[in-house]
Design an enzyme around this catalytic site. Structure first.
Site, mmCIF file in Angstrom:
data_model
loop_
_atom_site.group_PDB
_atom_site.id
_atom_site.type_symbol
_atom_site.label_atom_id
_atom_site.label_comp_id
_atom_site.label_asym_id
_atom_site.label_seq_id
_atom_site.Cartn_x
_atom_site.Cartn_y
_atom_site.Cartn_z
ATOM 1 N N ARG A 255 10.917 -0.386 11.395
ATOM 2 C CA ARG A 255 9.933 -0.123 11.875
ATOM 3 C C ARG A 255 10.155 -0.909 13.592
ATOM 4 O O ARG A 255 10.089 -2.121 13.119
ATOM 5 C CB ARG A 255 8.698 -0.262 11.238
ATOM 6 C CG ARG A 255 7.775 1.183 10.969
ATOM 7 C CD ARG A 255 7.002 1.443 9.735
ATOM 8 N NE ARG A 255 5.892 0.480 11.051
ATOM 9 C CZ ARG A 255 4.751 -0.110 10.085
ATOM 10 N NH1 ARG A 255 4.744 0.339 8.908
ATOM 11 N NH2 ARG A 255 3.562 -0.712 10.714
ATOM 12 N N LYS B 74 1.047 -1.724 -0.012
ATOM 13 C CA LYS B 74 0.143 -0.043 -0.017
ATOM 14 C C LYS B 74 0.805 1.317 0.386
ATOM 15 O O LYS B 74 1.042 1.854 -1.142
ATOM 16 C CB LYS B 74 -0.656 -0.364 1.257
ATOM 17 C CG LYS B 74 -1.754 -1.287 1.480
ATOM 18 C CD LYS B 74 -2.488 -1.043 2.702
ATOM 19 C CE LYS B 74 -1.440 -1.600 3.823
ATOM 20 N NZ LYS B 74 -1.739 -2.452 4.120
ATOM 21 N N ARG C 49 11.852 -4.090 5.418
ATOM 22 C CA ARG C 49 10.971 -3.189 4.950
ATOM 23 C C ARG C 49 12.677 -1.662 5.546
ATOM 24 O O ARG C 49 12.384 -2.227 6.754
ATOM 25 C CB ARG C 49 10.211 -2.962 5.329
ATOM 26 C CG ARG C 49 9.353 -1.846 5.412
ATOM 27 C CD ARG C 49 7.589 -2.123 5.266
ATOM 28 N NE ARG C 49 7.418 -1.804 6.609
ATOM 29 C CZ ARG C 49 5.536 -1.443 6.355
ATOM 30 N NH1 ARG C 49 5.313 -1.410 5.312
ATOM 31 N NH2 ARG C 49 5.399 -2.564 7.609
ATOM 32 N N ARG D 39 -0.403 -9.076 13.254
ATOM 33 C CA ARG D 39 -1.296 -7.519 13.074
ATOM 34 C C ARG D 39 -1.796 -8.532 11.310
ATOM 35 O O ARG D 39 -2.959 -8.075 11.182
ATOM 36 C CB ARG D 39 -0.007 -7.295 12.387
ATOM 37 C CG ARG D 39 0.858 -5.600 12.781
ATOM 38 C CD ARG D 39 2.089 -5.411 12.245
ATOM 39 N NE ARG D 39 2.144 -4.979 12.003
ATOM 40 C CZ ARG D 39 3.474 -5.031 11.169
ATOM 41 N NH1 ARG D 39 4.510 -5.354 11.078
ATOM 42 N NH2 ARG D 39 3.731 -4.129 9.900
ATOM 43 N N ARG E 208 -10.045 0.067 8.935
ATOM 44 C CA ARG E 208 -9.899 -1.279 9.513
ATOM 45 C C ARG E 208 -10.494 -2.175 10.358
ATOM 46 O O ARG E 208 -10.731 -3.823 9.956
ATOM 47 C CB ARG E 208 -8.601 -1.348 10.006
ATOM 48 C CG ARG E 208 -6.860 -1.231 9.839
ATOM 49 C CD ARG E 208 -6.403 -1.332 10.636
ATOM 50 N NE ARG E 208 -5.122 -2.055 9.506
ATOM 51 C CZ ARG E 208 -3.584 -1.540 9.499
ATOM 52 N NH1 ARG E 208 -3.846 0.120 9.227
ATOM 53 N NH2 ARG E 208 -2.926 -1.645 9.215
HETATM 54 P P1 ADP Z 1 1.050 -1.815 7.928
HETATM 55 O O1 ADP Z 1 1.263 -0.276 6.868
HETATM 56 O O2 ADP Z 1 2.121 -2.164 8.117
HETATM 57 O O3 ADP Z 1 0.275 -2.259 6.880
HETATM 58 P P2 ADP Z 1 0.317 0.330 9.618
HETATM 59 O O4 ADP Z 1 1.186 1.257 9.653
HETATM 60 O O5 ADP Z 1 -0.982 1.044 8.139
HETATM 61 O O6 ADP Z 1 0.873 -1.269 8.782
HETATM 62 O O7 ADP Z 1 -0.377 0.649 10.646
HETATM 63 C C1 ADP Z 1 0.941 -0.102 11.650
HETATM 64 C C2 ADP Z 1 -0.154 -0.298 13.223
HETATM 65 O O8 ADP Z 1 -0.891 1.137 13.333
HETATM 66 C C3 ADP Z 1 -1.220 -1.217 13.628
HETATM 67 O O9 ADP Z 1 -0.713 -2.355 14.067
HETATM 68 C C4 ADP Z 1 -2.158 -0.345 14.300
HETATM 69 O O10 ADP Z 1 -1.908 -0.488 15.662
HETATM 70 C C5 ADP Z 1 -2.649 1.164 14.340
HETATM 71 N N1 ADP Z 1 -3.068 1.936 12.632
HETATM 72 C C6 ADP Z 1 -3.077 2.378 11.799
HETATM 73 N N2 ADP Z 1 -4.031 2.346 11.404
HETATM 74 C C7 ADP Z 1 -5.273 2.054 12.200
HETATM 75 C C8 ADP Z 1 -6.473 1.811 12.410
HETATM 76 N N3 ADP Z 1 -7.146 2.346 10.719
HETATM 77 N N4 ADP Z 1 -7.070 0.982 12.966
HETATM 78 C C9 ADP Z 1 -7.000 0.590 14.116
HETATM 79 N N5 ADP Z 1 -5.259 0.621 14.585
HETATM 80 C C10 ADP Z 1 -4.718 1.380 13.160
HETATM 81 P P1 ADP Z 2 2.582 -1.671 3.078
HETATM 82 O O1 ADP Z 2 1.828 -0.229 3.020
HETATM 83 O O2 ADP Z 2 1.072 -2.355 2.431
HETATM 84 O O3 ADP Z 2 2.767 -2.153 4.452
HETATM 85 P P2 ADP Z 2 4.416 -1.748 1.534
HETATM 86 O O4 ADP Z 2 4.438 -0.838 0.849
HETATM 87 O O5 ADP Z 2 5.422 -0.917 3.266
HETATM 88 O O6 ADP Z 2 3.530 -2.223 2.277
HETATM 89 O O7 ADP Z 2 5.881 -2.453 1.647
HETATM 90 C C1 ADP Z 2 6.619 -3.909 1.793
HETATM 91 C C2 ADP Z 2 7.898 -4.034 1.578
HETATM 92 O O8 ADP Z 2 7.895 -4.803 0.286
HETATM 93 C C3 ADP Z 2 8.711 -2.598 1.469
HETATM 94 O O9 ADP Z 2 9.870 -3.133 2.185
HETATM 95 C C4 ADP Z 2 8.536 -2.511 0.245
HETATM 96 O O10 ADP Z 2 9.790 -2.048 -0.508
HETATM 97 C C5 ADP Z 2 8.491 -3.586 -0.129
HETATM 98 N N1 ADP Z 2 7.482 -4.141 -1.624
HETATM 99 C C6 ADP Z 2 6.324 -3.352 -1.883
HETATM 100 N N2 ADP Z 2 5.492 -3.995 -2.902
HETATM 101 C C7 ADP Z 2 6.277 -4.705 -3.560
HETATM 102 C C8 ADP Z 2 6.487 -5.805 -4.332
HETATM 103 N N3 ADP Z 2 5.185 -5.781 -5.426
HETATM 104 N N4 ADP Z 2 6.909 -6.399 -4.289
HETATM 105 C C9 ADP Z 2 8.445 -6.582 -3.899
HETATM 106 N N5 ADP Z 2 8.262 -5.351 -2.872
HETATM 107 C C10 ADP Z 2 7.012 -5.158 -2.810
#
Ligand code: ADP
Ligand code: ADP
Ligand code: ADP
Length: 213
Positions: free
Chosen positions: A160, A13, A127, A171, A88
């Site tokens: 992170r 994302k 990451r 998660r 979420r």
């Molecule tokens: P990822 O990019 O790995 O999907 P996020 O950065 O979006 O994770 O979220 C990190 C943490 O922040 C989550 O594990 C949760 O604890 C909290 N969080 C983020 N967005 C939400 C949401 N919409 N509702 C509840 N908790 C959230």
């Molecule tokens: P999210 O925001 O959904 O948690 P990220 O965009 O941060 O996910 O991606 C998670 C990790 O995977 C990052 O280190 C990113 O560089 C890598 N990544 C993202 N998209 C791809 C893909 N299509 N194929 C391989 N690695 C990816």
């Protein structure tokens, strides 16, 4: 356009968001980024959110709905927005729909970053992030030019705290239990587009552009 990106942690994302944002002049609202900033600044919101985030559990609906409500008022969001990591839970989705309805608008598209859980551990544990810009790297799939250093600014990259295999497990549990129902909620409204998020980043971008054209 008013878009929602839904997918498990590591589904891509954050990687696709800047591209969509620039192509359509949208604002990018990532609740995870906003919460991490609040935790770092030790604001009252951050103090309340910290524990759940470290455990890989969701923060309460009221807290995140509050930050999104506030953030959507920014002038840069008036043309449209990308919600990354929100809603979420089904409760968050209902509250979002209520907020939009009051303004006479609605969500145009929900992009579902569908991917198998098995791929995500390698993505998450590799990451690396440049915190101030949100640029995301991966040791194997998207390495920076110099290890541990942002390509653009030369500043250090960070990992992170919750990007460990153990916290990823919680998660993912939260994703399957609480967030997958949100996909069904928007499917009933006919708003969901499926992406093959396991493909390389450029191919995912092509799919995104096709869906939005
Ligand atoms: P990822 O990019 O790995 O999907 P996020 O950065 O979006 O994770 O979220 C990190 C943490 O922040 C989550 O594990 C949760 O604890 C909290 N969080 C983020 N967005 C939400 C949401 N919409 N509702 C509840 N908790 C959230
Ligand atoms: P999210 O925001 O959904 O948690 P990220 O965009 O941060 O996910 O991606 C998670 C990790 O995977 C990052 O280190 C990113 O560089 C890598 N990544 C993202 N998209 C791809 C893909 N299509 N194929 C391989 N690695 C990816
Ligand atoms: P089961 O119910 O048999 O455990 P699932 O229905 O959870 O299997 O789906 C099988 C695989 O597909 C899982 O690894 C899951 O991560 C993935 N998957 C299913 N639905 C989604 C979705 N909406 N987004 C991302 N991945 C999904």
């Amino acid at each position: 356009k008013r878009l929602i990106l839904i997918g498990p942690p590591g589904s891509g994302k954050g990687t696709q968001s800047p591209i969509i944002k620039d192509d359509y002049c949208l604002c990018h609202l990532a609740t995870g980024d906003m919460l991490r900033a609040a935790v770092a600044a030790k604001t009252p919101l951050g103090i309340k959110a910290k524990e759940a985030m470290e455990k890989g559990e969701l923060v309460s609906d009221d807290l995140v709905v509050g930050i999104i409500d506030e953030a959507m008022k920014k002038p840069s969001c008036q043309k449209g927005f990308i919600l990354d990591g929100f809603p979420r839970t089904v409760v968050q989705a209902q509250k979002l729909d209520d907020m939009l309805q009051k303004q006479g608008s609605k969500i145009d598209k929900v992009l579902n970053f569908a991917i198998d859980d098995a791929i995500l551990e390698e993505r998450i544990t590799g990451r690396w992030i440049h915190p101030s810009s949100g640029r995301t790297y991966h040791t194997k799939f998207a390495p920076p030019k110099a290890p541990g250093v942002d390509d653009v600014t030369g500043e250090p990259l960070i990992q992170r705290k919750d990007d460990t295999a153990a916290v990823l497990k919680s998660r993912l549990e939260a994703f399957h239990k609480q967030t997958e129902p949100v996909i069904d909620y928007y499917k009933k409204k006919g708003a969901v587009a499926e992406l093959h998020a396991e493909k390389p980043p450029k191919e995912v971008t092509t799919e995104v552009k096709k869906v939005l054209s």
